[in-house]
Structure formats: structure tokens, C-alpha cells
Scaffold this active site. Structure first.
Site: not given
Ligand code: DHB
Ligand code: FE
Length: 284
Positions: A12, A59
Site C-alpha cells: 500500500h 498509520h
Molecule cells: C512507505 C511504505 C508504507 O507502508 C508506509 O505506510 C509509509 C511509507 C514507503 O515505502 O515510503
Molecule cells: Fe504502511
């Protein structure tokens, strides 16, 4: 009767959402990422799910250190794209399925899994990026979506074993709902990535591909993997992968039915700091 017809698994990465929203999908860096979803877009247009039960993680957007639910079921009728600091993504509002969600709450809680019920929340990239990858950029999402947020951000996080078990309870719940609905379950997040600290940027291709192999062929064995293995091998954010076990636990073979058919397997590095993985499994 409602049926779980298929499961979809995908990373994601928020930068994927930004690439779409800013019209960068054709750039050399992004083209191979989006190409991995061409099949899925055609496939889902034929499948026409009525409802997607979308397992993702928030998040620190809807939840924070103030409130840390381990398993949170979206029982509301709509969920707006969240402002994660740059304004909300220009994607449609997500419409829930309150009747099915209420039935799942009743069934899964009575089946001994203590869920948190959420009637009001915004949804972040963890939920909207998978929708964009599978459906592109429509005016409205073509199906209803039940968000299921799993805490993989603030320790302690649930074990893969628990996730696999709750997937089985979700299957029992969906399949006892009295309306004819084509339901898909999606497991999202992952694959290997670590966003901070001395190991930031960690990518473990061998481990990721072994995870995909085992998710397909040995999900019960894979569910026994302790959480420390995810963190050590796939990075601190690699723990997001336990959410894939919820979707896998809801597939027919886990309840004694036939093995799922693998319709798509895709793996690509890099996308931002993350390895991108994607699978489609269909119940025959
Ligand atoms: C990234 C990946 C993630 O799963 C996330 O929640 C935030 C950042 C990334 O690769 O930048
Ligand atoms: Fe993530």
C-alpha cells in the site's frame, strides 16, 4: 448467502497513491509497478465484487497513542479519505456495508474475537492505495468496502497465528449472511520495508518471495512464524504482512474446501522504500 469468492493481496506504498494522483504512472520509475496491476484491473472488472472486506492498517491517522485498537471493524456507512498532511487524496468516498458489517461483528465477537467497532473514521493510504491499484481512478468506487484496521504500528501487535484464526472467523461470518453477495477479502501492507533507524531501506527479496510461496501453499505453517522473524527479516514495517494471513485464513481450503487458484503473482522493487508484492487467489 454471501460468499467469499477471492482474496487479493497488495502492498500500500503511499508514494504509489501520489504517483497516480499526480499523473506519473507512465514514468520509467512507476510504469513497471502499475503494469503489475493490469491483470488485476481486468480481472476485477469481470468479477464485479459487491463488497470488499479490506484488511489494512491505519498509520496514526484515525487512531493514535490515545486509542490503539488491535482489530477495528468499520461498521459505518461512509469513510472519507484522510488528510495525512498534504490534504486528502483526490479519491472517492468509501461507502461501507453497515448491515453486513453488523452481522460480522455479531458473528466474530460471539466466536470469541473481541473487535472494536468503528462507526466514524477517516481512512488513510493503507486503505485507499490498494483500492486505487485495483480499480484505477473511477468517479466512485464500484463496490462497497468494509474497512478492517489491524494495529501493526504500536507494540504489542497481534501474532500471525491470531490473524489467520480471525480470518477463519470472518469467513464463517460472511458465509452465514443471508443475502446473495459476492464478497472479496483483501490483505494489504508489506512487503519488506523499514522506514527508520540504522536499517532504513532494508529489502529482503528472498524472504519476501518465500513468504509468497508459503502464503499460497502453506498458510497454516506460515501463520506460526513469530512476529520477531518479520521484523528481523523484512524490516520494522515488514510486520504489516501479518494482515495477509487474515485474508488467507478466510479462503475456502482452510475450512476444508478446494485449494484456491492462483490468478496473479507479482513482485517488484523498488517503490519508495518498499518492495511491492501482489497476489490474487480465487476460490474455485
Ligand atoms: C512507505 C511504505 C508504507 O507502508 C508506509 O505506510 C509509509 C511509507 C514507503 O515505502 O515510503
Ligand atoms: Fe504502511
Amino acid at each position: 448467502m454471501a460468499r467469499i469468492t477471492a482474496s487479493v493481496y497488495t502492498s500500500h506504498v503511499p508514494a504509489i497513491g501520489a504517483a497516480l494522483d499526480l499523473g506519473k504512472t507512465g514514468e520509467d520509475y512507476w510504469q513497471p509497478v502499475f503494469a503489475g496491476y493490469d491483470f488485476g484491473k481486468e480481472w476485477i472488472a469481470e468479477q464485479k465484487p459487491d463488497v470488499v472486506f479490506l484488511v489494512y492498517n491505519d498509520h496514526a491517522t484515525a487512531f493514535s497513542l490515545d486509542l490503539i485498537p488491535t482489530f477495528a471493524l468499520g461498521t459505518g456507512s461512509e469513510f472519507k479519505p484522510a488528510d495525512e498532511g498534504w490534504g486528502p487524496r483526490p479519491v472517492p468516498t468509501v461507502y461501507g456495508h453497515p448491515e453486513l458489517a453488523a452481522h460480522i461483528a455479531q458473528s466474530v465477537i460471539q466466536d470469541d474475537f473481541d473487535l472494536t467497532l468503528v462507526n466514524k473514521m477517516d481512512v488513510d493510504h493503507g486503505l485507499t492505495v490498494p483500492l486505487s491499484l485495483m480499480f484505477g481512478q473511477p468517479e466512485a468506487w464500484p463496490c462497497q468496502v468494509i474497512p478492517f484496521a489491524v494495529n501493526v504500528v504500536q507494540y504489542p501487535v497481534p501474532a500471525g497465528r491470531r490473524c489467520f484464526q480471525i480470518g477463519q472467523a470472518i469467513r464463517r461470518a460472511v458465509e452465514s449472511f443471508d443475502e446473495d453477495l459476492n464478497v472479496q477479502i483483501w490483505g494489504t501492507g508489506g512487503m519488506s520495508h523499514q522506514l527508520q533507524g540504522a536499517r532504513a531501506g532494508l529489502i529482503n527479496k528472498d524472504w519476501d518471495n518465500r513468504f509468497l510461496d508459503r502464503l499460497i501453499d502453506d498458510p497454516a505453517g506460515l501463520s506460526q512464524l513469530p512476529h520477531i522473524d518479520y521484523v528481523r527479516e523484512a524490516g520494522s514495517e515488514g510486520i504489516e504482512l501479518v494482515m495477509w494471513l487474515i485474508a488467507r485464513g478466510a479462503m475456502a481450503d482452510i475450512a476444508g474446501g478446494p485449494k484456491p487458484v492462483l490468478r496473479k503473482r507479482f513482485y517488484h522493487v523498488p517503490a519508495s522504500n518498499t518492495a511491492v508484492g501482489h497476489l490474487i487467489l480465487e476460490n474455485p
